[in-house]
Scaffold this motif. Structure first.
Motif, PDB file in Angstrom:
ATOM      1  N   PRO A 289       0.929  -1.102   0.091  1.00 41.25           N
ATOM      2  CA  PRO A 289      -0.009   0.107   0.049  1.00 41.25           C
ATOM      3  C   PRO A 289       0.640   1.414  -0.075  1.00 41.25           C
ATOM      4  O   PRO A 289       2.015   1.499   0.617  1.00 41.25           O
ATOM      5  CB  PRO A 289      -0.880   0.021   1.275  1.00 41.25           C
TER       6      PRO A 289
ATOM      7  N   THR B  67       2.189   7.345   3.379  1.00 44.52           N
ATOM      8  CA  THR B  67       2.205   8.894   3.433  1.00 44.52           C
ATOM      9  C   THR B  67       2.681   9.156   4.668  1.00 44.52           C
ATOM     10  O   THR B  67       2.966   8.384   5.579  1.00 44.52           O
ATOM     11  CB  THR B  67       0.543   9.151   3.392  1.00 44.52           C
TER      12      THR B  67
ATOM     13  N   GLY C  38      -9.255   9.788   7.459  1.00 45.46           N
ATOM     14  CA  GLY C  38      -9.180  10.072   6.291  1.00 45.46           C
ATOM     15  C   GLY C  38      -8.733   8.955   5.496  1.00 45.46           C
ATOM     16  O   GLY C  38      -8.074   8.689   4.178  1.00 45.46           O
ATOM     17  N   GLY C  39      -9.279   7.607   5.868  1.00 42.72           N
ATOM     18  CA  GLY C  39      -8.631   6.240   5.317  1.00 42.72           C
ATOM     19  C   GLY C  39      -7.317   5.911   5.412  1.00 42.72           C
ATOM     20  O   GLY C  39      -6.837   4.901   4.742  1.00 42.72           O
ATOM     21  N   ARG C  40      -6.647   6.228   6.329  1.00 39.31           N
ATOM     22  CA  ARG C  40      -5.048   6.070   6.751  1.00 39.31           C
ATOM     23  C   ARG C  40      -5.254   5.233   7.973  1.00 39.31           C
ATOM     24  O   ARG C  40      -5.823   5.564   8.969  1.00 39.31           O
ATOM     25  CB  ARG C  40      -4.794   7.211   6.741  1.00 39.31           C
TER      26      ARG C  40
ATOM     27  N   THR D 211       2.653   4.550   7.688  1.00 35.97           N
ATOM     28  CA  THR D 211       1.290   5.082   7.551  1.00 35.97           C
ATOM     29  C   THR D 211       0.716   4.510   6.180  1.00 35.97           C
ATOM     30  O   THR D 211       1.295   4.896   5.164  1.00 35.97           O
ATOM     31  CB  THR D 211       1.059   6.454   7.535  1.00 35.97           C
ATOM     32  N   LEU D 212      -0.521   3.796   6.192  1.00 35.44           N
ATOM     33  CA  LEU D 212      -1.189   3.134   4.994  1.00 35.44           C
ATOM     34  C   LEU D 212      -2.092   3.920   4.390  1.00 35.44           C
ATOM     35  O   LEU D 212      -3.112   4.027   5.280  1.00 35.44           O
ATOM     36  CB  LEU D 212      -1.127   1.407   5.124  1.00 35.44           C
ATOM     37  N   ASN D 213      -2.367   3.979   3.084  1.00 40.90           N
ATOM     38  CA  ASN D 213      -3.739   4.335   2.587  1.00 40.90           C
ATOM     39  C   ASN D 213      -4.478   3.141   2.443  1.00 40.90           C
ATOM     40  O   ASN D 213      -4.126   2.292   1.679  1.00 40.90           O
ATOM     41  CB  ASN D 213      -3.402   4.959   1.375  1.00 40.90           C
TER      42      ASN D 213
ATOM     43  N   THR E 183      -8.725   1.425   2.707  1.00 41.51           N
ATOM     44  CA  THR E 183     -10.454   1.540   2.422  1.00 41.51           C
ATOM     45  C   THR E 183     -11.064   1.604   3.603  1.00 41.51           C
ATOM     46  O   THR E 183     -10.826   0.859   4.575  1.00 41.51           O
ATOM     47  CB  THR E 183     -10.914   0.353   1.486  1.00 41.51           C
ATOM     48  N   ARG E 184     -12.025   2.650   3.731  1.00 39.60           N
ATOM     49  CA  ARG E 184     -12.617   2.601   5.004  1.00 39.60           C
ATOM     50  C   ARG E 184     -13.532   1.302   5.250  1.00 39.60           C
ATOM     51  O   ARG E 184     -13.778   0.912   4.342  1.00 39.60           O
ATOM     52  CB  ARG E 184     -13.725   3.846   4.830  1.00 39.60           C
TER      53      ARG E 184
END
Length: 222
Positions: free
Chosen positions: A27, A30, A126-128, A184-186, A188-189
């Motif tokens: 993933p 950020t 924020g999906g993170r 820190t990964l992005n 999906t909610r």
């Protein structure tokens, strides 16, 4: 052939199996963000089991892999090797019973023969989410030497793997614990799981091959 590749050829079959695990995409990373309101960080801890020994690594650090009177194997300080083979010195940790491929007496416990491993997933909004993982080993192991670590991530967007591999004493001198740098990964909610894979292991300075009992944690990504 490089020094790194020569190291891999000396590993046991179980260690080679771990290194051959297929890896998935990673993933995007950020900059860490502040925790989301109401988000719950989840951490799980499970033990690590002994599966064998790397005699060359042990010898390079003043240890020797020996066979004890009952047929068990152990890695002991070189100056105690003769006493161990004769039964005059009995190691308390790092003993692999005859015919065994893994010390499973503490499987599922928070602390195993080698120590413990952990993984954490902290929603940041924020999906993170921030991923943390690591291990703490017992004194007799000498601490981590090589590290081959993989954390599977599953969420509503699919699956991926975070990989951590360090060779030839990268973490030497840091004591008995290793903690990977937080990522820190992005994601999906919704729901998300983080699992240290069964093939995650370390070779310690005493030559122990120690596998994680695969802790897993779940949380909700906001």
């Amino acid at each position: 052939m490089t020094t790194r590749n020569r190291r891999r050829t000396r590993l046991s079959a179980s260690a080679l199996l771990a290194l051959a695990l297929a890896t998935a995409g990673v993933p995007a990373l950020t900059t860490p963000a502040a925790a989301a309101p109401g988000a719950v960080a989840k951490t799980d801890r499970l033990g690590m089991g002994l599966v064998g020994f790397d005699a060359k690594v042990a010898e390079a650090h003043g240890y020797r892999v020996v066979t004890l009177p009952d047929g068990s194997q152990s890695s002991v300080p070189a100056d105690k090797a003769t006493a161990a083979t004769e039964g005059r010195y009995v190691p308390e940790h790092g003993v692999l019973k005859p015919g065994s491929s893994m010390s499973t007496n503490s499987y599922g416990a928070a602390t195993g023969e080698c120590g413990s491993s952990w993984v954490g997933l902290d929603p940041r909004g924020g999906g993170r989410a921030t991923l943390t993982t690591g291990m703490t080993l017992v004194q007799a192991s000498g601490g981590p030497w090589d590290i081959h670590w993989h954390v599977d991530i599953s969420d509503n967007g699919g699956h991926s793997t975070q990989n951590y591999d360090e060779y030839d004493g990268y973490y030497s001198g840091l004591g008995l614990s290793w903690a990977a740098s937080a990522r820190t990964l992005n994601l999906t909610r919704g729901w998300a799981n983080a699992t240290v894979t069964w093939g995650s292991f370390t070779i310690t300075e005493a030559g122990w091959l120690c596998y994680s009992y695969s802790p897993t944690t779940s949380t909700t990504i906001t």
